[in-house]
Design an enzyme around this catalytic site. Structure first.
Site, PDB file in Angstrom:
ATOM      1  CG  LEU A  33      -1.483   1.236   1.689  1.00 18.51           C
ATOM      2  CD1 LEU A  33      -2.973   1.041   0.222  1.00 18.51           C
ATOM      3  CD2 LEU A  33      -2.872   1.427   2.390  1.00 18.51           C
ATOM      4  CG  HIS A  84       5.235  15.108   9.488  1.00 20.75           C
ATOM      5  ND1 HIS A  84       6.029  15.746  10.796  1.00 20.75           N
ATOM      6  CD2 HIS A  84       5.353  13.999   9.901  1.00 20.75           C
ATOM      7  CE1 HIS A  84       5.914  14.700  11.737  1.00 20.75           C
ATOM      8  NE2 HIS A  84       6.432  14.330  10.651  1.00 20.75           N
ATOM      9  CD  GLU A 123       4.437   8.673  20.830  1.00 20.73           C
ATOM     10  OE1 GLU A 123       4.321   6.769  21.136  1.00 20.73           O
ATOM     11  OE2 GLU A 123       4.322   9.029  20.351  1.00 20.73           O
TER      12      GLU A 123
END
Length: 779
Positions: free
Chosen positions: A26, A709, A620
């Protein structure tokens, strides 16, 4: 003792599966599409082939119900925004012109239009795209993707269950759209959103869905009474719908707590809960609310976030207890298998005994099927599997890899003084300014520069034997010289060597530390087409020899400007690895910190005056419940200070964090006692600068002015505008100018242009400050 079989047939299922394919098909197809080498039809064909392959693998492994809708070209939260018609105004024209290109524009931006903000999915290293909502948001159902993928699975003769992000989690993770008041609460849109979910549920019912899963991981966090009331209202209304499939509400990543009573009392037909170590309290809580009589319970007893084999006896004991608490008990992983690699059997370079300790996605599906069979038919039916499981668990527990007496003696000898700089920050700052002689608003980058095709070819040539180690090192030297030269010509103040020798910011170090195992095929999605190979932290950690000193020293020899030494911090080394589960995380962090401390001290001894220890994962890894924050932050900040506190006062310690919500850990950022911190800020419009100012953060900071990004090149005016916002919160003498993150994923053309604009922005704002100072002096 032989376990009694369950009275009803037990289903085996998962909530999601790795999207990329065994060989990252993918990723290659999407990036080929972006570059114009793959057509839209070819991309869609690849995606459909991968979905069918996944479903067949799940069925062949023994799963009796497969998920649909978990597949994504980029991100499942972005897919949910599309399903709900929540398209930002700035992207509507692109979506209307071409749905696929518009979708990727929301994810990546274009030269003219900024993308959606990106941040971490709860306490994982997966990044999602944040919905932008406001009081004028109009939702509109678009269930085309969800219906099409369900139809594909049903056509294969499979029992399929669509998986959607639930309405409460969707709204709680959303942010006010640009231009909307910051105090706007997206949850106020719930009554407007629920009818759209009702339409989607009706469409899925019409397409043949017996069950639909609604994921509500936000409910495992601390929630206010108002938020819990919203959840009760949502599932009361959705449960009351007549034109719908049966509803399975999934709360994963931990304990549901107060939300369990809310969902248990709702008219939905089933709940899916986490019963691994992170959600162990769900078992007691479920008993306390009287169980789920008449409802389906999907029990997540196989850890969906780590790669160690399941303890079958422990899981079967949990499942046996649950049989008395619900009308139907089925078996699953604790969350989507999106967070683990594809297949451990592909790791031929790992010792077969050690490989037997590992369970990637394919192995976890087999574990789930075995447990379901054992629960349904009794343990005699899985006797051989139980014996093999016990042997593998014993092999790991007794392995010399897991315990190094020297490492344990060193960690036991650590004192509080080892984790504190000898001088307070003001004294260090004065010494560093004298040592470095930097201008106001100094410019730097975060560490990495583009990983070019030439570098990848060089690594492949080295592995294949087409070049020897000496030839490879000459290519690395060429790259470092080019990076240093470019930064000097551009006018960057504190340079980096570009990290051309590094494959990944964690893997590179893991391969040089004892106790770590590296994989060859253990790819996990971080965001979009960005995949990483988290190493496996299997045993006690030490550093046999220096890891970065040689290349940092080589780079410093090419310039008179300071070159930063670059390391990955201990918390991130854990967070972006698959960590051992046989000892407390804080103990493992201390081992890693001591190994990195040796590296920091060696860099300083070699003449490195600026050393950056990156901790992008500090936020995180924060536990989802506030009651657990203090204990985590205590060992996390201690491990950073233990890494960095052995240096002189004139050695400047930097750290870096990106793509997380920083507001609730500002005190922890302060407790790191780094001299300079750089943070992601471009997509969030300098929000973190205000958060630092509100806290009274006393040290230097570099909130990013370039979103790396996205492929778009920010102009000098745009970067200067963000820099001025930063100056409104942070004094000029403590403000740095830098990108949001490393430049590894960017191309050289955009890197050159963007960095030149960044430096130009710094010069322009310096000139403005000088004029202001001069004018004030004359006045």
């Amino acid at each position: 003792m032989t376990a009694e079989p369950a009275a009803a047939a037990v289903r085996a299922t998962v909530y999601g599966y790795p999207r990329q394919g065994a060989n990252r098909e993918l990723k290659k197809a999407i990036e080929g599409y972006w570059k114009g080498r793959v057509s839209a039809d070819a991309l869609r064909t690849t995606a459909a082939d991968l979905r069918r392959s996944n479903w067949r693998e799940l069925a062949d492994a023994g799963l009796t119900e497969v998920p649909t809708g978990d597949f994504s070209y980029y991100d499942h939260m972005l897919d949910t925004s599309v399903m709900l018609g929540a398209i930002p105004d700035r992207h509507r024209e692109a979506v209307a012109a071409d749905t696929l290109d518009g979708y990727f524009a929301m994810a990546r931006g274009t030269q003219d239009v900024a993308p959606l903000e990106m941040t971490k999915w709860f306490d994982t290293n997966y990044h999602y795209l944040v919905p932008e909502l406001g009081p004028d948001t109009v939702f509109a159902a678009d269930s085309g993707k969800q219906v099409a993928e369900l139809t594909e699975a049903l056509a294969l003769g499979l029992t399929a269950r669509p998986v959607l992000v639930g309405p409460i989690t969707y709204l709680l993770l959303a942010k006010p759209a640009p231009g909307v008041a910051a105090d706007f609460e997206p949850l106020t849109l719930l009554d407007r959103l629920l009818p759209v979910y009702a339409e989607v549920l009706a469409d899925l019912r019409a397409a043949g869905a017996e069950w639909v899963q609604l994921d509500e991981p936000a409910l495992v966090q601390d929630r206010t009474p108002a938020e819990l009331n919203a959840a009760a209202r949502a599932y009361r209304d959705l449960g009351a719908l007549t034109d719908r499939s049966k509803l399975l509400v999934a709360g994963y990543f931990g304990r549901l707590g107060e939300a369990l009573q809310v969902l248990a009392a709702s008219p939905v037909e089933g709940l899916a809960l986490d019963f691994t170590d992170s959600g162990a309290a769900n078992l007691d809580d479920l008993a306390a609310v009287g169980g789920l009589p008449g409802k389906r319970l999907v029990a997540g007893v196989v850890n969906g976030r780590n790669i160690w084999i399941n303890d079958h006896q422990k899981s079967l004991a949990t499942l046996g207890t649950l049989l008395g608490l619900a009308g139907q008990v089925d078996v699953a992983a604790s969350c989507s298998l999106l967070h683990v690699p594809y297949d451990a059997a592909a790791e031929r370079d790992i010792d077969p005994e050690i490989r037997g300790w590992l369970a990637f996605a394919r192995q976890k599906t087999t574990e789930i099927a075995v447990l379901a069979r054992g629960l349904s038919q009794g343990t005699d039916a899985i006797g051989a599997e139980l014996a093999a499981n016990r042997a593998a668990l014993a092999s790991r527990a007794n392995s010399p890899l897991t315990r190094d007496p020297a490492v344990r003696a060193r960690t036991a000898a650590v004192t509080d003084a080892d984790g504190r700089r000898a001088q307070p920050y003001p004294e260090r700052a004065a010494a560093q300014r004298a040592q470095l002689g930097l201008p106001v608003l100094p410019t730097t980058t975060i560490g990495s520069f583009p990983q070019t095709d030439e570098l990848r070819v060089a690594r492949a040539d080295l592995r294949a034997g087409r070049i020897d180690a000496a030839g490879y090192e000459e290519r690395i030297k060429d790259e470092i010289r080019e990076v240093i030269s470019f930064q000097e010509k551009t006018g960057v103040d504190v340079l980096v060597h570009g990290e051309p020798e590094r494959n990944d910011m964690v893997q590179y170090f893991a391969e040089q530390l004892t106790g770590y195992l590296a994989t060859q095929h253990g790819w996990v999605q971080s965001y979009g087409t960005r995949y990483v190979r988290p190493p496996v932290l299997a045993g006690d950690i030490s550093r046999p020899e220096p890891m970065t000193v040689r290349w940092t020293s080589y780079a410093q020899a090419q310039t008179d400007r300071p070159v930063k030494g670059m390391l990955t911090g201990p918390v991130t080394m854990l967070a972006w690895s698959f960590v051992r589960d046989d000892q407390p995380l804080g103990e493992t962090a201390r081992q890693v910190a001591l190994a990195l401390r040796d590296e920091v001290n060696d860099l300083e001894a070699a003449g490195t005056s600026v050393i950056q220890v990156d901790e992008p994962a500090l936020r995180e890894t924060l536990p989802l419940r506030a009651a657990e924050h203090a204990a985590y932050l205590d060992w996390a900040t201690e491990s950073f200070r233990l890494t960095t506190s052995g240096v002189r006062p004139d050695t400047q310690i930097h750290t870096h964090m990106c793509y997380a919500e920083f507001g609730d850990i500002v005190q922890a950022i302060d407790d790191l006692d780094a001299d300079v911190i750089s943070l992601e800020a471009a997509r969030s419009h300098m929000q973190v600068a205000d958060e630092l100012a509100e806290h009274g953060y006393p040290r230097e900071a570099g909130p990013g002015v370039w979103d790396i990004h996205s492929p778009r090149v920010p102009s000098a005016e745009e970067a200067a505008g963000l820099l001025r916002k930063g100056l409104a919160a942070i004094p000029a003498e403590r403000l740095w100018v830098n990108p949001d993150c490393g430049l590894k994923t960017r191309g050289w053309a955009e890197t050159r242009a963007s960095l030149e604009n960044l430096v130009a922005a710094a010069r322009d704002v310096r000139a403005e400050l000088a004029e202001l100072t001069d004018g004030t002096a004359k006045g």
